[in-house]
Enzyme design. Structure first.
Site, short mmCIF file in Angstrom:
data_model
loop_
_atom_site.label_atom_id
_atom_site.label_comp_id
_atom_site.label_asym_id
_atom_site.label_seq_id
_atom_site.Cartn_x
_atom_site.Cartn_y
_atom_site.Cartn_z
N ASN A 46 0.80 -1.23 0.00
CA ASN A 46 0.00 0.00 0.00
C ASN A 46 0.83 1.28 0.00
O ASN A 46 0.32 2.34 -0.37
CB ASN A 46 -0.93 0.01 1.21
CG ASN A 46 -1.98 -1.08 1.15
OD1 ASN A 46 -2.91 -1.03 0.36
ND2 ASN A 46 -1.82 -2.10 2.00
N VAL A 318 -1.14 6.09 12.77
CA VAL A 318 -0.35 6.17 14.00
C VAL A 318 0.99 5.48 13.79
O VAL A 318 2.04 5.98 14.21
CB VAL A 318 -1.11 5.57 15.19
CG1 VAL A 318 -0.22 5.48 16.42
CG2 VAL A 318 -2.35 6.41 15.50
N LEU A 319 0.95 4.33 13.12
CA LEU A 319 2.21 3.65 12.80
C LEU A 319 3.10 4.51 11.92
O LEU A 319 4.31 4.61 12.14
CB LEU A 319 1.92 2.31 12.10
CG LEU A 319 1.42 1.16 12.97
CD1 LEU A 319 1.18 -0.08 12.10
CD2 LEU A 319 2.39 0.83 14.08
N ASP A 341 11.34 4.65 26.36
CA ASP A 341 10.79 4.81 27.70
C ASP A 341 9.48 4.04 27.85
O ASP A 341 8.72 3.89 26.89
CB ASP A 341 10.53 6.30 27.97
CG ASP A 341 9.86 6.54 29.31
OD1 ASP A 341 10.54 6.34 30.34
OD2 ASP A 341 8.66 6.87 29.33
N GLU A 396 13.56 0.38 28.36
CA GLU A 396 13.33 0.55 29.79
C GLU A 396 12.16 -0.37 30.13
O GLU A 396 11.00 -0.03 29.91
CB GLU A 396 12.99 2.01 30.10
CG GLU A 396 12.94 2.29 31.60
CD GLU A 396 11.75 3.13 32.03
OE1 GLU A 396 11.79 3.66 33.13
OE2 GLU A 396 10.76 3.24 31.27
#
Length: 633
Positions: A46, A318-319, A341, A396
């Site tokens: 895509n 979002v990715l 984090d 972390e």
């Protein structure tokens, strides 16, 4: 999952061979890897591949084109209309509408001026105006904004278009992948003795030479991604693509990193993709007027303890945003990798809240795992290491998730290191709760060596967590009764100071040599900084007194801090010579509880520690792998 979507990690057998207790969870590793493979396949089909997909910053936000025009694009699926306003159009809020192009995306093109100059000049203030489907008008900063500033006493940031005619050009290449990783965890704002927010330039000119001379070869930069509240230590991000303007300009940060590279020092960014600030006027929250967009809607999109928003890692855009964010910091600024984090919060739907991890493997698999988030972390590591083979990623992570630091082709998550977070907690517990004669050598050794085979750890005696107000540094725990009166060489060498200095050295050396495959120190702790870290806030009358590092203490020949500083430098130089961090784990030959002796061998060196509070042993015997004379180094 359909049968055609199932993809077995090519080296899964290697992982299960190393740890047979993972065999019952083989299907979980296959499912995770299959989800990753499916994501990569869809991106290829895509978007034309991960390389294009992860360069979203070239398309989204406001970008000058080669002909002088400006192309703008935003993702605002909850918007009914989108406009661009700012200095360039006299703040006429609705004169420049975006065009909807599908899938919640909007675009706008501004042609160049007659003289072919850009219609949006460098330094211009901008806003995105969104009319939501409910009819509400909201004014937003683009999620892709590259520079934001707080002017005067303003609480809310302003978006300032950053595209100088002659941007800083890097002169030095990235360092090659480090064999031994010695990390100096640093915060630009506190890196001065003055009671103010220090600058990128100050760090470049005054702190980088100290780090080099101390023998650290890697810097972990804290609080760089722009955050609304200084006292949050950078953990409430508002603008993910903007380097904090508190410390200076983007070009000054680029110069800092370039200068570090000239010294052979790699620079990691403390990246916060685990959550985002709830600010809406100058953050991502409610960007398009809805509670969703970048985040989960409802309770799943809220972190109860952090009072922040949680990303929807299953969302395509979002990715794109998060992967492009990683790519941006490497491409634009020259960072050499990341310390992620809050990974524990990302890995589980419960975010680790109210959960004690016992080590039972069932805790790491099943429905409590947020596999969308886990696959994003795999995708981020895959991209970073594929495009930048010399890069370093650190997690972390406190739960102990198996295979977090194993290669993705084994079914792991692909991190290079995880932080050995149990070690500093153990040292603080021992110092707080036990008399010297009650220290347990076996317990110390167990804590320092209790890590998964073939998964690398960054060991540390203390980081910024232990330095923050509410806790105390090791030096303060050991010597706070006399640090303000007896650290001068002109005063008597008291038992408190003598004990404190020696234990400070021993704790750091044994952690360095035995605790992992990398080592970390927080800025100032190398010389036993005498005070905690407390950022200006209402509770301390906005004082900067404890938000600074007093480096001059380490160079004053009349103060004993210089002995700790010199020891830290010699410890790093010794590791650089013999490379124990890159060597196989140590062979421990002695854990003597009565004598309080620990002895071990690593990298062809013999380490012997005497933790006895009152006894010396001039002719102590320990076993060694090889016979012969062992000179002191």
């Amino acid at each position: 999952m359909a049968a055609e979507d199932v993809v077995v990690p090519p080296e899964l057998s290697r992982l299960l061979e190393l740890d047979p207790y993972l065999k019952p969870f083989e299907t979980d590793f296959i499912r995770r890897y299959s989800l990753l493979s499916k994501r990569l396949k869809h991106i290829e089909e895509n978007e034309g591949g991960l390389d294009t997909f992860s360069r979203g910053y070239e398309l989204f936000g406001v970008n000058r084109q080669a002909n002088g025009g400006v192309y703008c694009r935003e993702w605002a699926p909850g918007a009914e209309a989108v406009f661009l306003t700012g200095d360039f159009n006299g703040w006429n809020h609705f004169s420049h509408p975006y065009k909807e192009i599908g899938y919640g995306k909007w675009e706008l093109y501004l042609p160049p001026r007659e003289d072919m100059s850009s219609p949006i000049s460098h330094g211009t203030k901008l806003k995105v105006v969104i009319r939501s489907k409910s009819g509400q008008i909201v004014y937003r900063i683009s999620p892709w904004a590259k520079y934001v500033v707080q002017e005067g006493k303003n609480v809310v940031y302003d978006w300032v278009h950053w595209q100088p005619e002659e941007p800083y050009k890097r002169k030095h290449p990235h360092p090659k992948k480090l064999k031994s990783v010695r990390i100096y965890e640093a915060h630009v704002g506190i890196a001065s003795h003055e009671g103010k927010v220090a600058s990128y330039k100050n760090f470049t000119q005054n702190v980088l030479p100290k780090i080099r001379d101390l023998g650290y070869n890697c810097i972990q930069m804290m609080a760089i991604m722009e955050h609304a509240y200084y006292a949050s230590f950078g953990y409430q991000i508002t603008s993910f693509f903007a380097a904090s303007s508190r410390y200076g300009t983007p070009d000054e940060l680029k110069e800092l990193i370039d200068t570090a590279h000239s010294m052979g020092i790699a620079v990691l960014l403390d990246v916060v993709h685990s959550h985002a600030s709830k600010n809406s006027e100058d953050g991502l929250n409610q960007f398009d007027g809805t509670n969703a967009c970048f985040f989960h809607d409802g309770s799943r999109g809220l972190h109860d303890l952090w009072d922040s928003r949680l990303f929807d890692y299953s969302n395509w855009e979002v990715l794109r945003f998060l992967l492009s964010n990683l790519r941006w910091w490497i491409e634009e600024y020259g960072f050499d990798g990341f310390r992620f984090d809050g990974v524990t919060s990302m890995l589980y739907h419960h975010h680790g809240i109210g959960t004690g991890f016992s080590g039972d493997y069932n805790e790491y698999f099943g429905l409590q795992v947020d596999e969308d988030s886990l696959v994003y972390l795999m995708l981020g590591n895959h991209m970073t290491h594929s495009f930048y083979p010399d890069s370093i990623t650190v997690a972390e992570e406190v739960s102990g998730m198996p295979a977090l630091c194993c290669p993705i082709k084994q079914g792991g998550c692909g991190f290079d290191f995880r932080l050995a977070m149990a070690i500093p907690d153990k040292w603080i517990q021992i110092i707080k709760e036990l008399k010297d004669e009650d220290w347990n050598m076996g317990n110390i050794v167990h804590t320092l060596t209790n890590r998964r085979y073939n998964e690398k750890c960054i060991a540390y005696a203390e980081s910024h967590d232990q330095a923050l107000v509410g806790d105390k540094t090791l030096a303060f725990w050991l010597m706070d009764a006399e640090m303000y009166t007896n650290m001068s060489v002109m005063s008597p060498f008291t038992p408190v100071i003598d004990r404190g200095i020696q234990l400070h050295k021993m704790i750091r050396l044994i952690t360095h040599a035995l605790g992992g495959e990398g080592y970390l120190n927080f800025i100032g702790n190398e010389f036993g900084h005498p005070e905690w870290l407390d950022f200006p806030r209402k509770g301390n009358n906005e004082s900067y007194h404890y938000a600074r590092r007093q480096f001059h203490l380490a160079t004053d020949i009349l103060l004993r801090y210089r002995f700790l500083n010199d020891f830290d430098r010699d410890m790093n130089k010794l590791e650089d010579k013999f490379g124990w961090l890159a060597a196989p784990p140590a062979f421990i030959s002695t854990k003597h509880e009565e004598d309080k002796i620990i002895a071990f061998e690593r990298a062809n060196l013999l380490f012997i520690f005497n933790f006895h509070p009152s006894k010396s042993f001039p002719e102590y015997r320990v076993g060694t792998e090889s016979s012969g004379k062992y000179p002191f180094v």
